[in-house]
Design an enzyme around this catalytic site. Structure first.
Site, PDB file in Angstrom:
ATOM      1  N   LYS A  39       0.833  -1.201   0.000  1.00 25.30           N
ATOM      2  CA  LYS A  39       0.000   0.000   0.000  1.00 25.30           C
ATOM      3  C   LYS A  39       0.868   1.252   0.000  1.00 25.30           C
ATOM      4  CE  LYS A  39      -2.547   1.493   3.647  1.00 25.30           C
ATOM      5  NZ  LYS A  39      -2.434   2.970   3.668  1.00 25.30           N
ATOM      6  N   ASP A  66      -3.604   4.248  -1.735  1.00 21.38           N
ATOM      7  CA  ASP A  66      -4.507   4.709  -0.668  1.00 21.38           C
ATOM      8  C   ASP A  66      -4.479   6.231  -0.585  1.00 21.38           C
ATOM      9  OD1 ASP A  66      -6.203   4.669   1.530  1.00 21.38           O
ATOM     10  OD2 ASP A  66      -4.621   4.152   2.961  1.00 21.38           O
ATOM     11  N   LYS A  68      -7.279   8.151  -0.536  1.00 18.68           N
ATOM     12  CA  LYS A  68      -8.457   8.643   0.213  1.00 18.68           C
ATOM     13  C   LYS A  68      -8.992   9.941  -0.401  1.00 18.68           C
ATOM     14  CE  LYS A  68      -7.346   6.518   4.678  1.00 18.68           C
ATOM     15  NZ  LYS A  68      -5.968   6.011   4.438  1.00 18.68           N
ATOM     16  N   ASP A  71     -13.532  15.030  -2.588  1.00 19.98           N
ATOM     17  CA  ASP A  71     -13.685  16.377  -3.166  1.00 19.98           C
ATOM     18  C   ASP A  71     -15.000  16.365  -3.939  1.00 19.98           C
ATOM     19  OD1 ASP A  71     -13.151  18.967  -4.302  1.00 19.98           O
ATOM     20  OD2 ASP A  71     -11.005  18.559  -4.138  1.00 19.98           O
ATOM     21  N   THR A 125     -10.151   3.884  11.162  1.00 22.82           N
ATOM     22  CA  THR A 125      -9.944   2.989  12.313  1.00 22.82           C
ATOM     23  C   THR A 125      -9.320   3.728  13.505  1.00 22.82           C
ATOM     24  OG1 THR A 125      -7.994   2.267  11.088  1.00 22.82           O
ATOM     25  CG2 THR A 125      -9.850   0.779  11.146  1.00 22.82           C
ATOM     26  N   ARG A 216       2.796  -0.441  10.635  1.00 22.59           N
ATOM     27  CA  ARG A 216       3.892  -0.381  11.604  1.00 22.59           C
ATOM     28  C   ARG A 216       4.260  -1.710  12.268  1.00 22.59           C
ATOM     29  NH1 ARG A 216       1.097   4.861  14.047  1.00 22.59           N
ATOM     30  NH2 ARG A 216      -0.638   3.646  13.165  1.00 22.59           N
TER      31      ARG A 216
END
Ligand code: C5P
Length: 238
Positions: A39, A66, A68, A71, A125, A216
């Protein structure tokens, strides 16, 4: 629900969040055989742009872009078209942009030779019910995610990004064939950091998630390949 190794690899998406181009490419190469998707998100994209997406793609592992997007429909349609032409397998937009914006994203992405799956990000999340209430959104995450997922499906999206906590309910409500992509994955004992609605890799899979997004816990581990292997072993365990 024991999986073959190949199936477990296909379920894993590693989030290559970082700003150092060489480190991103090193990790992408290292993890290429251990993840079905890598990603590229806002941090890496704002540092290195479309070239990085193409470079990661050349390593042979499908790219989950990704961005996101959020608009007005016209702008999102054009941005989705540009993003889709980079060759990504998946592209994200925010469900909160509304149904017309989601339809525009799907239309824009369809302009690519191999259109990516357009995924609607439902409730981040990192937000819990308290944070949603603070934004003036009543009713908690579960109801909002469900409503936005139904809207996304009606708009022609290929799936949604949700937390593992909502996956089972969405799978039951929406059936198979609609991708459920879950960040907020934390192996037992791993730091939650800014994530709030989390689950272990195995729990997310058992809840019905198709793609587990892990950042991470793998990329910040002393040995990222070993951390990915440990997650694959958890998914494959009988
Ligand atoms: O490091 P960590 O495992 O928390 O990374 C999760 C990744 O998933 C990040 O790249 C983040 O941008 C992304 N994401 C998320 N929540 C969403 C959508 C995407 O955490 N709802």
């Amino acid at each position: 629900m024991a999986l073959t190794r190949a199936a477990a690899v296909a379920h894993l998406a590693v989030a290559l969040d970082g700003s150092e181009r060489d480190e991103i490419l090193r990790l992408a190469g290292l993890l290429a055989g251990l993840a079905g998707t890598v990603k590229v998100g806002l941090e890496a994209f704002t540092a290195h742009g479309p070239d990085l997406v193409r470079e990661v793609g050349r390593l042979g592992v499908p790219v989950f872009l990704d961005l996101k997007l959020h608009d007005i429909p016209n702008t999102v349609e054009r941005a989705a078209r540009n993003a889709a032409r980079l060759g990504a397998a998946m592209l994200t937009v925010h469900a909160s942009g509304g149904e017309a914006m989601l339809r525009a994203a799907v239309a824009g992405a369809a302009g690519a030779e191999r259109p990516p799956a357009v995924l609607a990000v439902t409730v981040l999340t990192s937000l819990d019910d308290g944070a949603l209430a603070g934004l003036g959104i009543p009713g908690g995450a579960a109801g909002r995610v469900r409503a936005w997922a139904e809207m996304a499906r009606a708009a022609g999206c290929g799936g949604v990004v949700c937390s593992p906590h909502e996956a089972a309910g969405l799978r039951a409500a929406l059936g198979a064939g609609f991708l459920l992509v879950t960040p907020g994955i934390r192996p037992a004992g791993a730091a939650h950091a800014d994530q709030r609605r989390v689950a272990t890799p195995r729990a997310a899979l058992e809840a019905g998630a198709d793609v587990l997004v892990v950042g991470r816990p793998i990329t910040a581990a002393p040995d990222p390949a070993a951390a990915a292997e440990a997650i694959l072993a958890e998914l494959c365990a009988p």
